[in-house]
Design a protein around this motif. Structure first.
Motif, PDB file in Angstrom:
ATOM      1  N   ASP A 190      53.330  49.526   6.569  1.00 53.53           N
ATOM      2  CA  ASP A 190      53.844  48.186   6.290  1.00 53.53           C
ATOM      3  C   ASP A 190      54.367  48.096   4.857  1.00 53.53           C
ATOM      4  OD1 ASP A 190      54.386  45.476   6.551  1.00 53.53           O
ATOM      5  OD2 ASP A 190      52.294  44.850   6.545  1.00 53.53           O
ATOM      6  N   GLY A 191      53.539  48.494   3.909  1.00 50.91           N
ATOM      7  CA  GLY A 191      53.925  48.386   2.510  1.00 50.91           C
ATOM      8  C   GLY A 191      55.091  49.278   2.126  1.00 50.91           C
ATOM      9  N   TRP A 192      55.076  50.526   2.621  1.00 54.97           N
ATOM     10  CA  TRP A 192      56.165  51.438   2.264  1.00 54.97           C
ATOM     11  C   TRP A 192      57.485  51.033   2.914  1.00 54.97           C
ATOM     12  CZ3 TRP A 192      56.927  54.212  -1.713  1.00 54.97           C
ATOM     13  CH2 TRP A 192      55.871  54.838  -2.374  1.00 54.97           C
ATOM     14  N   ALA A 193      57.436  50.437   4.105  1.00 49.96           N
ATOM     15  CA  ALA A 193      58.678  49.959   4.718  1.00 49.96           C
ATOM     16  C   ALA A 193      59.331  48.903   3.833  1.00 49.96           C
ATOM     17  CB  ALA A 193      58.394  49.396   6.111  1.00 49.96           C
ATOM     18  N   THR A 194      58.524  47.997   3.280  1.00 53.48           N
ATOM     19  CA  THR A 194      59.052  46.987   2.367  1.00 53.48           C
ATOM     20  C   THR A 194      59.572  47.622   1.092  1.00 53.48           C
ATOM     21  OG1 THR A 194      57.496  45.336   3.226  1.00 53.48           O
ATOM     22  CG2 THR A 194      58.498  44.887   1.084  1.00 53.48           C
ATOM     23  N   ALA A 195      58.784  48.531   0.512  1.00 51.89           N
ATOM     24  CA  ALA A 195      59.166  49.165  -0.749  1.00 51.89           C
ATOM     25  C   ALA A 195      60.473  49.937  -0.627  1.00 51.89           C
ATOM     26  CB  ALA A 195      58.050  50.096  -1.219  1.00 51.89           C
ATOM     27  N   LEU A 196      60.629  50.689   0.464  1.00 54.50           N
ATOM     28  CA  LEU A 196      61.827  51.513   0.634  1.00 54.50           C
ATOM     29  C   LEU A 196      63.055  50.661   0.906  1.00 54.50           C
ATOM     30  CD1 LEU A 196      60.347  54.457   2.741  1.00 54.50           C
ATOM     31  CD2 LEU A 196      60.825  54.409   0.286  1.00 54.50           C
ATOM     32  N   PHE A 197      62.872  49.552   1.649  1.00 56.67           N
ATOM     33  CA  PHE A 197      64.009  48.661   1.851  1.00 56.67           C
ATOM     34  C   PHE A 197      64.409  48.020   0.531  1.00 56.67           C
ATOM     35  CE2 PHE A 197      66.582  45.130   3.042  1.00 56.67           C
ATOM     36  CZ  PHE A 197      67.199  45.501   4.225  1.00 56.67           C
ATOM     37  N   ALA A 198      63.436  47.569  -0.249  1.00 57.49           N
ATOM     38  CA  ALA A 198      63.728  46.931  -1.535  1.00 57.49           C
ATOM     39  C   ALA A 198      64.423  47.892  -2.495  1.00 57.49           C
ATOM     40  CB  ALA A 198      62.456  46.386  -2.162  1.00 57.49           C
ATOM     41  N   ALA A 199      64.193  49.193  -2.327  1.00 58.53           N
ATOM     42  CA  ALA A 199      64.826  50.183  -3.204  1.00 58.53           C
ATOM     43  C   ALA A 199      66.311  50.353  -2.913  1.00 58.53           C
ATOM     44  CB  ALA A 199      64.117  51.534  -3.080  1.00 58.53           C
ATOM     45  N   GLY A 200      66.780  49.905  -1.745  1.00 57.04           N
ATOM     46  CA  GLY A 200      68.207  49.861  -1.472  1.00 57.04           C
ATOM     47  C   GLY A 200      68.806  51.090  -0.829  1.00 57.04           C
ATOM     48  N   ASP A 201      70.116  51.047  -0.682  1.00 55.55           N
ATOM     49  CA  ASP A 201      70.871  52.068   0.049  1.00 55.55           C
ATOM     50  C   ASP A 201      70.626  53.479  -0.477  1.00 55.55           C
ATOM     51  OD1 ASP A 201      71.881  49.801   1.204  1.00 55.55           O
ATOM     52  OD2 ASP A 201      73.994  50.326   0.943  1.00 55.55           O
ATOM     53  N   VAL A 202      70.675  53.636  -1.788  1.00 53.50           N
ATOM     54  CA  VAL A 202      70.527  54.955  -2.409  1.00 53.50           C
ATOM     55  C   VAL A 202      69.093  55.197  -2.837  1.00 53.50           C
ATOM     56  CG1 VAL A 202      71.266  56.428  -4.317  1.00 53.50           C
ATOM     57  CG2 VAL A 202      72.935  54.950  -3.173  1.00 53.50           C
ATOM     58  N   ALA A 259      44.501  43.664  -2.077  1.00 56.70           N
ATOM     59  CA  ALA A 259      45.218  43.420  -3.325  1.00 56.70           C
ATOM     60  C   ALA A 259      45.315  44.695  -4.160  1.00 56.70           C
ATOM     61  CB  ALA A 259      44.534  42.319  -4.114  1.00 56.70           C
ATOM     62  N   GLN A 260      44.248  45.470  -4.212  1.00 61.59           N
ATOM     63  CA  GLN A 260      44.284  46.737  -4.941  1.00 61.59           C
ATOM     64  C   GLN A 260      45.292  47.696  -4.316  1.00 61.59           C
ATOM     65  OE1 GLN A 260      40.124  47.875  -4.792  1.00 61.59           O
ATOM     66  NE2 GLN A 260      39.771  47.193  -6.886  1.00 61.59           N
ATOM     67  N   ALA A 261      45.336  47.735  -2.982  1.00 61.17           N
ATOM     68  CA  ALA A 261      46.309  48.598  -2.313  1.00 61.17           C
ATOM     69  C   ALA A 261      47.729  48.161  -2.634  1.00 61.17           C
ATOM     70  CB  ALA A 261      46.070  48.572  -0.801  1.00 61.17           C
ATOM     71  N   ALA A 262      47.961  46.857  -2.691  1.00 58.67           N
ATOM     72  CA  ALA A 262      49.293  46.343  -3.015  1.00 58.67           C
ATOM     73  C   ALA A 262      49.699  46.727  -4.429  1.00 58.67           C
ATOM     74  CB  ALA A 262      49.325  44.827  -2.845  1.00 58.67           C
ATOM     75  N   LEU A 263      48.786  46.630  -5.360  1.00 60.97           N
ATOM     76  CA  LEU A 263      49.105  46.977  -6.747  1.00 60.97           C
ATOM     77  C   LEU A 263      49.274  48.486  -6.914  1.00 60.97           C
ATOM     78  CD1 LEU A 263      46.701  44.502  -8.579  1.00 60.97           C
ATOM     79  CD2 LEU A 263      49.183  44.314  -8.315  1.00 60.97           C
ATOM     80  N   ALA A 264      48.485  49.275  -6.196  1.00 56.99           N
ATOM     81  CA  ALA A 264      48.674  50.722  -6.236  1.00 56.99           C
ATOM     82  C   ALA A 264      50.042  51.107  -5.685  1.00 56.99           C
ATOM     83  CB  ALA A 264      47.564  51.413  -5.447  1.00 56.99           C
ATOM     84  N   LEU A 265      50.469  50.434  -4.621  1.00 54.09           N
ATOM     85  CA  LEU A 265      51.790  50.710  -4.047  1.00 54.09           C
ATOM     86  C   LEU A 265      52.895  50.288  -5.006  1.00 54.09           C
ATOM     87  CD1 LEU A 265      53.583  51.640  -1.747  1.00 54.09           C
ATOM     88  CD2 LEU A 265      53.261  49.405  -0.661  1.00 54.09           C
ATOM     89  N   ALA A 266      52.675  49.201  -5.729  1.00 50.74           N
ATOM     90  CA  ALA A 266      53.661  48.788  -6.730  1.00 50.74           C
ATOM     91  C   ALA A 266      53.866  49.905  -7.752  1.00 50.74           C
ATOM     92  CB  ALA A 266      53.209  47.504  -7.418  1.00 50.74           C
ATOM     93  N   ILE A 292      51.959  43.617   3.095  1.00 47.63           N
ATOM     94  CA  ILE A 292      50.978  44.672   3.349  1.00 47.63           C
ATOM     95  C   ILE A 292      49.810  44.186   4.201  1.00 47.63           C
ATOM     96  CG2 ILE A 292      49.544  44.271   1.277  1.00 47.63           C
ATOM     97  CD1 ILE A 292      49.567  47.307   0.833  1.00 47.63           C
ATOM     98  N   ALA A 293      49.557  42.859   4.203  1.00 48.92           N
ATOM     99  CA  ALA A 293      48.368  42.323   4.864  1.00 48.92           C
ATOM    100  C   ALA A 293      48.441  42.428   6.378  1.00 48.92           C
ATOM    101  CB  ALA A 293      48.146  40.865   4.451  1.00 48.92           C
ATOM    102  N   LYS A 294      49.639  42.283   6.956  1.00 48.30           N
ATOM    103  CA  LYS A 294      49.744  42.383   8.419  1.00 48.30           C
ATOM    104  C   LYS A 294      49.380  43.790   8.882  1.00 48.30           C
ATOM    105  CE  LYS A 294      53.735  41.181  10.284  1.00 48.30           C
ATOM    106  NZ  LYS A 294      54.395  42.188  11.134  1.00 48.30           N
ATOM    107  N   GLY A 295      49.799  44.793   8.103  1.00 52.40           N
ATOM    108  CA  GLY A 295      49.409  46.152   8.427  1.00 52.40           C
ATOM    109  C   GLY A 295      47.911  46.347   8.345  1.00 52.40           C
TER     110      GLY A 295
END
Length: 330
Positions: A279-291, A104-111, A166-169
């Motif tokens: 795992d977490g950064w793949a989600t974050a970068l996709f959520a950030a979109g095309d640009v 959970a701490q890792a998830a919030l730090a990534l946020a 992030i948990a699967k990673g």
């Protein structure tokens, strides 16, 4: 069937592990040493350990199964009896437990590091669009979760937490450490399409991973050379999406719009030393979109591969030196 940690279809597949060998055009692969594999199921997906011929992987199964079952019991939002499930329902006011708090701490730090594109409190929005289990809960807001030594608390009772991004990673990292303790080398671990290399391929080279086309049945556009000790994870539309008119609606939510990510981005693959970060950064970068996705990856110097679709053709952007470990197939 009971659902557990939500699985996201990965766009990564093993090459040189089993019958996938003929997919590579280089004859050296066909002459590579035979491999052994051990497979199982967890988190609503499958796992696999691949090692050299003659390696007895079977003794790993009980420990791997127990490890994944323990993580599922703590972190699955699909289970009402999990720790996360009870936290989201309000029967627990705070989270405790070393492993759960660590993730959970890792998830919030990534946020924070991703400027909010990764938000582990968007579960109710994911469910609203038909992709997740957290049907009750208030508006997302990761800053409403407070980190204390050994515990996580929420300022609003209607806040929820979903660690599936992030948990699967983390589970893959823990499995890697478990196998490392067995004394086995030259292993590749695969959990739902996320991969981590424990040592090189038994032939001495890097593991070779197929970057799959976003549409099943199309040719593999590139091969990723995964070095020993590294992990790769992919976020994309894949199976958890639906087409309505000209647009594809997926399960990854853009916190800025409170809806599925729009645009031509189809997948993001991230290379990191540990699978939880990939795992977490793949989600974050996709959520950030095309640009925003490529811009964020460049700003953070993250090795990533972005696949875009324009008029049924693919184009790509690579950042952080990831292009140096890719072979494009044309």
């Amino acid at each position: 069937m009971k659902r557990h940690l939500a699985s996201r279809r990965g766009f990564l597949g093993l090459l040189g592990a089993t019958l996938a060998c003929p997919l590579l055009t280089r004859p050296a692969l066909a002459r590579a040493a035979a491999l052994e594999s051990l497979t199982g199921e967890a988190f609503g997906t499958t796992w696999r350990i691949v090692g050299p011929s003659g390696a007895d992987l079977r003794p790993l199964r009980p420990a791997i199964d127990a490890l994944f079952a323990g993580i599922d019991a703590e972190m699955s939002p699909w289970r009402t009896d999990s720790t996360i499930g009870r936290f989201n329902a309000g029967t627990l006011t705070e989270l405790r437990g070393a492993e759960l708090v660590h993730v959970a701490q890792a998830a919030l730090a990534l946020a924070g590091d991703s400027e909010g594109t990764f938000d582990p409190t968007v579960g109710p929005l994911v469910a609203r669009w038909g992709f997740g289990p957290i049907e009750r809960g208030g508006a997302p807001g990761w800053r409403g979760l407070d980190v204390f030594p050994g515990r996580i608390a929420k300022r609003r009772q209607d806040l929820t937490l979903d660690l599936c991004g992030i948990a699967k990673g983390r589970a893959l990292d823990c499995a890697t450490e478990l196998t490392r303790g067995s004394g086995l080398d030259f292993l590749l671990l695969d959990l739902g399409g996320e991969l981590r290399a424990l040592g090189p391929h038994p032939s001495g080279r890097d593991w070779q991973v197929a970057v799959e086309h976003p549409h099943a049945g199309n040719h593999t556009p590139a091969i990723l050379h995964l070095p020993a000790g590294m992990s790769v994870a992919t976020s994309g539309l894949g199976a958890q999406s639906f087409a309505l008119g000209p647009r594809i609606w997926g399960h990854i939510i853009d916190p800025a719009t409170a809806g599925p990510v729009e645009g031509r981005l189809r997948s993001v693959s991230v290379l990191q030393a540990d699978a939880m970060a990939a795992d977490g950064w793949a989600t974050a970068l996709f959520a950030a979109g095309d640009v925003g996705g490529p811009a964020l990856a460049r700003a953070r110097d993250i090795p990533a591969l972005f696949l875009f679709e324009d008029d049924s053709s693919l184009h790509h952007i690579s950042t952080g030196g990831l292009g140096d470990v890719l072979t494009w197939r044309g």
